[in-house]
Design an enzyme around this catalytic site. Structure first.
Site, PDB file in Angstrom:
ATOM      1  N   ASP A 207       0.825  -1.221   0.000  1.00  0.00           N
ATOM      2  CA  ASP A 207       0.000   0.000   0.000  1.00  0.00           C
ATOM      3  C   ASP A 207       0.851   1.258   0.000  1.00  0.00           C
ATOM      4  O   ASP A 207       0.634   2.187  -0.792  1.00  0.00           O
ATOM      5  CB  ASP A 207      -0.897   0.050   1.240  1.00  0.00           C
ATOM      6  CG  ASP A 207      -1.842  -1.117   1.358  1.00  0.00           C
ATOM      7  OD1 ASP A 207      -1.401  -2.254   1.112  1.00  0.00           O
ATOM      8  OD2 ASP A 207      -3.010  -0.890   1.678  1.00  0.00           O
ATOM      9  N   THR A 208       1.817   1.295   0.910  1.00  0.00           N
ATOM     10  CA  THR A 208       2.649   2.477   1.057  1.00  0.00           C
ATOM     11  C   THR A 208       3.443   2.741  -0.211  1.00  0.00           C
ATOM     12  O   THR A 208       3.513   3.878  -0.696  1.00  0.00           O
ATOM     13  CB  THR A 208       3.615   2.307   2.246  1.00  0.00           C
ATOM     14  OG1 THR A 208       2.863   2.116   3.447  1.00  0.00           O
ATOM     15  CG2 THR A 208       4.504   3.527   2.403  1.00  0.00           C
TER      16      THR A 208
END
Length: 424
Positions: A207-208
């Site tokens: 996600d990051t």
């Protein structure tokens, strides 16, 4: 770092409103699971009921099983057979990022989303999450638990870890989004096709990394404040996940620092106004942005130059101190303008750019040295403040000429079809 951006190698087209295709889902919501035999059934039924009642377009729910060893695969298959618009897929390797990459890469839905199986996020935020993607306003959307209007119920330990992690991203990767870890995100499929090949992580850092690369590429990320209730039975191992995240931050930060990712290929036009895609007569494209960047870099360079001149002046005469201060600040100025003002990434032609920058430096040196010489001829012992005032005036004149030389000679806009180096 992977650098393949297939399909296609050009920039993304302008965003447009997504028109539904009869019989095809507009939204594909992925639920990645690992050994979730207890929560999977209630989660899918609740999500399906909510979408049926509130979502105005066709949808699909995809269960992505990450090598579960309990009854999760059987429950997934049963749900897919019994509930309309529910599909399931099985992966033999663990990893939330791997599951999302696999399903998103295969899906034909124009909007792709995911949420955690515990449904900690209030589902009323789902339509506001995907609406900007459907309308063509944004490229990605995330739920944030850190907005002032969000309502969050969770323990002090998780609250501290979450805020510390997001603070780390802001300080180390210059991230501007507020919540990287909330399991409630969406992306347009055309963006995912270009962005996913650049994302290396297959676990929790997925996600990051996705968000950081999207933000650095200039894509628009929409944030939705959410109501969120912590799941006390969560199986996430905080210490191990934190360690993997720190490794990911280091890897991505290093790749961005050396320009190893072709993020220019993800650039979008401003919008659907034809004026955004054509040059206005007499106004070069990007001129306003470059002027702002050049002024910001110039201000910092001037402060650096004055600090160096004042330090060297205690040891050398005014001409030697001026030359040394101007030379050192010129290297920093060229490097900063190369990256920040004119958007040149990578190491290609970096030495050439610095050599051309030295020529521009010579012009500035001639102006400032000539000004000092004129001051010396006019006054036998000018004060230090007078010297600084003359140098500031001379530097302002040199700055205008420096910008023109940078734009027209050192970092000219590519003409015709961009080369491989231009896209780096």
């Amino acid at each position: 770092m992977p650098t393949d951006t297939s399909p296609g190698s050009g920039a993304l087209p302008a965003r447009v409103h997504l028109a539904p295709v009869p019989g095809e889902p507009v939204l594909d919501v992925v639920i990645p699971v690992f050994n979730e035999e207890k929560d999977l059934g209630p989660c899918v039924h609740r999500l399906h009921d909510h979408l049926t009642r509130t979502f105005p377009y066709p949808f699909r729910i995809t269960i992505a099983d990450n090598a579960s060893t309990d009854r999760t695969p059987d429950i997934s298959a049963a749900l897919a057979a019994a509930v309309e618009d529910v599909h399931s897929t099985r992966l033999e390797e663990k990893g939330r990022g791997r599951a999302l990459r696999t399903v998103w890469s295969r899906s034909q839905a124009p909007v792709l989303a995911y949420m955690d199986v515990d449904l900690s996020t209030d589902l009323n935020a789902l339509l506001p999450l995907v609406a900007p993607l459907i309308s063509g306003h944004s490229d990605l959307a995330i739920g944030t638990r850190l907005a002032r209007s969000s309502r969050v119920v969770r323990g002090a330990k998780r609250e501290f870890v979450s805020r510390a992690y997001n603070l780390l991203l802001r300080s180390s990767l210059a991230a501007r989004f507020t919540d990287a870890q909330c399991g409630f995100k969406a992306i347009r499929r055309d963006v995912a096709q270009r962005l996913l090949p650049l994302v290396e992580d297959s676990g929790w850092f997925f996600d990051t990394e996705l968000l950081v690369l999207a933000e650095r590429a200039g894509l628009r990320i929409h944030e939705v404040p959410v109501d969120w209730v912590d799941d006390p039975d969560s199986t996430v191992h905080i210490a191990r996940t934190a360690a993997e995240d720190l490794k990911g931050v280091w890897r991505v930060g290093r790749a961005l620092a050396v320009g190893a990712l072709p993020l220019d290929r993800l650039a979008r036009p401003f919008g659907d106004d034809p004026r955004d895609r054509t040059a206005l007569p007499g106004v070069p494209r990007g001129l306003a942005r470059q002027l702002l960047g050049f002024c910001a870099v110039g201000l910092l360079s001037t402060l650096l130059y004055l600090a160096l001149y004042s330090a060297f002046r205690t040891v050398f005469g005014p001409q030697a101190a001026n030359a040394a201060a101007l030379l050192l600040s010129a290297f920093a100025n060229t490097a900063a303008n190369r990256r920040l003002t004119f958007g040149v990434r990578g190491r290609a032609r970096a030495v050439r750019h610095q050599a051309q920058g030295l020529v521009v430096f010579a012009v500035g040196l001639a102006l400032t040295s000539g000004s000092l010489a004129a001051l010396g001829a006019a006054a036998a012992h000018p004060g230090h403040s007078t010297e600084l005032a003359v140098l500031i005036t001379a530097n302002l004149a040199a700055t205008v000429l420096r910008f023109l030389l940078f734009r027209a000679w050192v970092f000219p806009e590519p003409r015709g079809n961009p080369t491989k180096d231009d896209l780096r």
